[in-house]
Enzyme design. Structure first.
Site, PDB file in Angstrom:
ATOM      1  CE1 TYR A  75     -19.686  33.427 -25.849  1.00 44.86           C
ATOM      2  CE2 TYR A  75     -18.404  31.686 -26.905  1.00 44.86           C
ATOM      3  CZ  TYR A  75     -19.623  32.232 -26.551  1.00 44.86           C
ATOM      4  OH  TYR A  75     -20.782  31.581 -26.882  1.00 44.86           O
ATOM      5  CG  PHE A 127     -34.890  17.011  -6.541  1.00 41.31           C
ATOM      6  CD1 PHE A 127     -35.243  17.364  -5.260  1.00 41.31           C
ATOM      7  CD2 PHE A 127     -34.625  18.023  -7.462  1.00 41.31           C
ATOM      8  CE1 PHE A 127     -35.342  18.699  -4.886  1.00 41.31           C
ATOM      9  CE2 PHE A 127     -34.711  19.357  -7.085  1.00 41.31           C
ATOM     10  CZ  PHE A 127     -35.071  19.696  -5.800  1.00 41.31           C
ATOM     11  CB  THR A 128     -39.086  18.919  -8.071  1.00 43.81           C
ATOM     12  OG1 THR A 128     -37.930  19.665  -7.692  1.00 43.81           O
ATOM     13  CG2 THR A 128     -39.943  18.672  -6.834  1.00 43.81           C
ATOM     14  CG  ASP A 218     -28.854  15.032  -7.666  1.00 40.72           C
ATOM     15  OD1 ASP A 218     -27.979  15.849  -7.304  1.00 40.72           O
ATOM     16  OD2 ASP A 218     -30.058  15.311  -7.686  1.00 40.72           O
ATOM     17  CE  LYS A 261     -29.706  22.617  -4.255  1.00 42.12           C
ATOM     18  NZ  LYS A 261     -30.052  22.993  -5.633  1.00 42.12           N
ATOM     19  NE  ARG A 385     -39.882  20.432  -1.974  1.00 41.85           N
ATOM     20  CZ  ARG A 385     -39.227  20.872  -3.053  1.00 41.85           C
ATOM     21  NH1 ARG A 385     -37.935  20.744  -3.158  1.00 41.85           N
ATOM     22  NH2 ARG A 385     -39.862  21.444  -4.039  1.00 41.85           N
ATOM     23  CG  PHE A 452     -42.842  23.068  -6.153  1.00 42.30           C
ATOM     24  CD1 PHE A 452     -42.762  22.036  -7.073  1.00 42.30           C
ATOM     25  CD2 PHE A 452     -41.692  23.761  -5.833  1.00 42.30           C
ATOM     26  CE1 PHE A 452     -41.554  21.702  -7.670  1.00 42.30           C
ATOM     27  CE2 PHE A 452     -40.474  23.440  -6.416  1.00 42.30           C
ATOM     28  CZ  PHE A 452     -40.412  22.410  -7.344  1.00 42.30           C
TER      29      PHE A 452
HETATM   30  O1  PLI Z   1     -31.577  24.140  -8.362  1.00 43.08           O
HETATM   31  P1  PLI Z   1     -30.601  23.510  -9.310  1.00 43.08           P
HETATM   32  O2  PLI Z   1     -31.076  23.523 -10.695  1.00 43.08           O
HETATM   33  O3  PLI Z   1     -29.221  24.042  -9.171  1.00 43.08           O
HETATM   34  O4  PLI Z   1     -30.455  21.965  -8.842  1.00 43.08           O
HETATM   35  C1  PLI Z   1     -31.506  21.051  -8.943  1.00 43.08           C
HETATM   36  C2  PLI Z   1     -31.406  20.007  -7.865  1.00 43.08           C
HETATM   37  C3  PLI Z   1     -31.020  18.750  -8.196  1.00 43.08           C
HETATM   38  N1  PLI Z   1     -30.938  17.772  -7.247  1.00 43.08           N
HETATM   39  C4  PLI Z   1     -31.210  18.005  -5.953  1.00 43.08           C
HETATM   40  C5  PLI Z   1     -31.089  16.892  -4.986  1.00 43.08           C
HETATM   41  C6  PLI Z   1     -31.597  19.257  -5.547  1.00 43.08           C
HETATM   42  O5  PLI Z   1     -31.831  19.471  -4.261  1.00 43.08           O
HETATM   43  C7  PLI Z   1     -31.719  20.315  -6.525  1.00 43.08           C
HETATM   44  C8  PLI Z   1     -32.190  21.585  -6.173  1.00 43.08           C
HETATM   45  N2  PLI Z   1     -32.703  21.816  -4.991  1.00 43.08           N
HETATM   46  C9  PLI Z   1     -33.297  22.905  -4.559  1.00 43.08           C
HETATM   47  C10 PLI Z   1     -33.474  24.128  -5.368  1.00 43.08           C
HETATM   48  C11 PLI Z   1     -33.763  22.884  -3.195  1.00 43.08           C
HETATM   49  O6  PLI Z   1     -34.274  23.915  -2.710  1.00 43.08           O
HETATM   50  O7  PLI Z   1     -33.624  21.840  -2.547  1.00 43.08           O
END
Ligand code: PLI
Length: 460
Positions: A75, A127-128, A218, A261, A385, A452
């Site tokens: 933990y 970003f969203t 970011d 990513k 998008r 979305f």
């Molecule tokens: O999906 P998260 O919560 O791990 O990360 C959010 C996020 C933050 N910044 C940027 C530039 C992103 O591209 C992002 C998430 N992107 C997604 C889910 C995408 O499909 O592009």
């Protein structure tokens, strides 16, 4: 863009395979209707080639899978946390680390810690999830990206750059005290996966230093951005991607990371900072929202896979093949005369839905429509998008009408082969040939946040 004279192949071989479903047109039509014409609501079992996102969809390496077996599921104080901390310090150079379940967990923390009601957060396009958290904390977002980023046809190589005059105007209007930080993404997802140049980041650092304003990074696709700097920015061609990544990070004060990513894991993220006070507050708040500060919502094995993935993400062969595969698909579409955002982005190819379906008005959601039609054609899943993703202005309630109305063909890392890319290109061409017969959609259900993901549509 580096010219590809020689054929290239993926720098890995396949050790395990995952069969994928082939569907009939009738099955796809039924599945799409059931999903309210929203590709997010499709079952992945009904998808042939899944280009919805590059987020959490990477194939992990054998080394990462081996690392999963070394998970220390304590933990508190798991050894995998310390491995991750070491990797973040070594490859990114940030001092303090708070793991989170994914990127938006880190966005929540940094927004709550730094933003006060009435603050303004300038950024190189929104970003969203990032903007949603800034707004939830009482801030508002100000777009300071260069104008070229809003023009799908501009071939400017660094569309992720900040227009320093726009930032100066925000500072003049609101005062530096109202700006807790400038939010800088590497690369800029909503602009089509476009990089920021190192020179622009240095100039931004100089301006923000003058006014005592932080830069929060970011860093979701920082290795891809560094790869583009290496190939496009004068004087950078002899440096390693690893070295450029470190320099990018050194020009900022802290970062939010979606490790799903660049860092090649299926789940995970973190907040990193060089400021002790911010770290201390994040360490306090993370226990409310994510978990203890040495796991932040992740299993020990997830942190181990992330630590290994971070190292792999800056490997020259890896990043060349990763971006190379996206360029391969993009160039095929350009050759066939398909309107896409130029230059080709690093994580996906973005179709220009306004140019693809010029007869469908933006109020009838051309990008949402095109994503639905692509799925119908061959079972390729993509993502809108455009106006649906942009959402509504929280003050006026009106729809944001973004210049860019795009469909993103996002390429997961190390998952598909060039043959899959050929199938995708052929499907896009077929839909393009019958574009005149395609009509738009109307929204019949709209969720309150990040609409979305769950909105539903019907054919007009
Ligand atoms: O999906 P998260 O919560 O791990 O990360 C959010 C996020 C933050 N910044 C940027 C530039 C992103 O591209 C992002 C998430 N992107 C997604 C889910 C995408 O499909 O592009």
């Amino acid at each position: 863009m580096p010219i590809q004279r020689e054929p290239w192949a993926e720098p890995y071989k396949i050790k395990m395979v995952e069969p994928i479903t082939m569907t009939t047109p009738a099955q796809r039509e039924a599945a799409l209707k059931e999903a309210g014409y929203n590709t997010f609501l499709l079952h992945s079992d009904d998808v042939y080639i899944d280009l919805l996102t590059d987020s959490g969809t990477s194939a992990m390496s054998d080394r990462q899978w081996a690392g999963m077996m070394l998970g220390d599921e304590a933990y508190a104080g798991s050894r995998n946390f310390y491995h991750l901390e070491e990797a973040v310090q070594k490859y990114y150079g940030y001092k303090h680390l708070i793991p989170t379940h994914q990127g938006r967990g880190a966005e929540n923390l940094i927004s709550r810690i730094l933003i006060k009601p009435g603050d303004v957060v300038p950024g190189n396009m929104y970003f969203t999830t990032t903007r949603a958290h800034q707004e939830l904390a009482g801030g508002s977002f100000a777009d300071i990206i260069v104008d070229e980023a809003h023009d799908a046809k501009s071939t400017f190589p660094f569309k992720g750059n900040v227009d320093l005059k726009k930032l100066q105007a925000v500072i003049d209007q609101h005062g530096a005290k109202k700006i807790p930080y400038v939010s800088i993404a590497t690369t800029v997802n909503m602009a089509g996966g476009q990089p920021i140049s190192l020179q622009n980041l240095k100039d931004l650092r100089a301006l923000t230093n003058k006014h005592g304003i932080r830069i929060i990074h970011d860093m979701t696709r920082v290795a891809e951005n560094a790869y583009m700097i290496k190939h496009l920015e004068k004087g950078q061609e002899h440096r390693s991607v690893q070295d450029i990544v470190l320099e990018i990070c050194s020009l900022t004060d802290g970062a939010t990371m979606s490790a799903k990513k660049d860092a090649l894991v299926n789940i995970g993220g973190f907040l990193a900072t060089n400021e002790w006070d911010v770290f201390e507050e994040a360490r306090n708040q993370v226990v409310l929202y994510e978990g203890l500060h040495t796991y932040g919502g992740l299993a020990g094995r997830d942190m181990e896979a992330m630590a290994i993935g971070i190292g792999e993400s800056v490997g020259e062969d890896h990043i060349r093949a990763r971006v190379g595969q996206v360029l391969y698909l993009g160039n095929k579409l350009i050759e066939a005369g398909i309107p896409i955002v130029l230059p080709i982005g690093t994580h996906g190819v973005f179709l220009d839905a306004k140019a693809f379906l010029p007869h469908v008005p933006q109020t009838a959601y051309p990008a949402q429509t095109l994503a639905a039609e692509l799925y119908l054609d061959a079972g390729v899943r993509t993502m809108e998008r455009g106006v649906v993703s942009a959402g509504r202005n929280k003050e006026t309630g009106e729809d944001y009408m973004p210049e860019l109305e795009l469909v993103r063909l996002t390429v997961p890392r190390r998952v598909y082969t060039q043959a899959h890319m050929d199938v995708v290109a052929a499907s896009v061409l077929r839909v393009h040939e019958r574009r005149a017969s395609i009509t738009g959609l109307k929204m019949v259900y709209e969720p309150k946040y990040l609409r979305f993901f769950q909105a539903r549509f019907e054919k007009i």
